[in-house]
Enzyme design. Structure first.
Site, PDB file in Angstrom:
ATOM      1  N   HIS A  98       0.827  -1.210   0.000  1.00  0.00           N
ATOM      2  CA  HIS A  98       0.000   0.000   0.000  1.00  0.00           C
ATOM      3  C   HIS A  98       0.860   1.259   0.000  1.00  0.00           C
ATOM      4  CE1 HIS A  98       0.703   0.901   4.294  1.00  0.00           C
ATOM      5  NE2 HIS A  98       0.567  -0.408   4.502  1.00  0.00           N
ATOM      6  N   CYS A 114       3.621  -4.582   6.634  1.00  0.00           N
ATOM      7  CA  CYS A 114       3.159  -4.382   5.257  1.00  0.00           C
ATOM      8  C   CYS A 114       4.306  -3.878   4.386  1.00  0.00           C
ATOM      9  CB  CYS A 114       2.011  -3.371   5.226  1.00  0.00           C
ATOM     10  SG  CYS A 114       0.443  -4.026   5.814  1.00  0.00           S
TER      11      CYS A 114
END
Length: 143
Positions: A98, A114
């Site tokens: 992301h 992440c």
């Protein structure tokens, strides 16, 4: 003659027995944890190389290979104070690729696990994933 015919039948069987997933994905995000980079391969051609941030000390970015599972354009973290996660591509449980607003930290470990990208790069990868389809997008994370 019999051996030749047997060989042809055997090779044909092997070709049919090979699962479709064994073939290359149309879109692949290859993440190198040691260099904190992502290489995007689209239809067999390297299209982009970007800096990323993966797990900081005490956190983990899992190593392995996954198919993209789901997309969320305006995602916010339910675990980390509603932090923005634009252009999220989820690939394993709560792990996603992301965008981040902490662009100065790209190129070194900084996330909770992440894979963070510059928002404009995340948007490019997100659109490519939409275009190619989730089943055709692979995430590969190596040390």
């Amino acid at each position: 003659m019999f051996r030749y015919l047997f060989s042809l039948v055997f090779v044909g069987f092997l070709m049919l027995a090979t699962p479709a997933d064994a073939h290359a994905a149309r879109l692949e995000a290859r993440v190198d944890l040691s260099s904190q980079t992502m290489t995007v391969v689209h239809r067999g051609v390297v299209k982009y190389r970007w800096k990323v941030s993966t797990a900081r000390r005490g956190k983990v970015t899992p190593v392995g290979t996954w198919r993209a599972k789901w997309l969320s354009r305006h995602h916010r973290s339910s675990r980390y104070n509603n932090a923005p996660m634009p252009y999220s591509i989820f690939y394993s449980g709560n792990y996603a690729i992301h965008g981040t607003n902490a662009v100065k930290r790209l190129g070194r470990p900084a996330s909770a696990g992440c894979i963070r990208l510059h928002p404009s790069n995340a948007a490019i990868l997100f659109r490519l994933t939409q275009r190619e389809g989730l089943k055709n997008m692979r995430v590969v994370v190596r040390r």
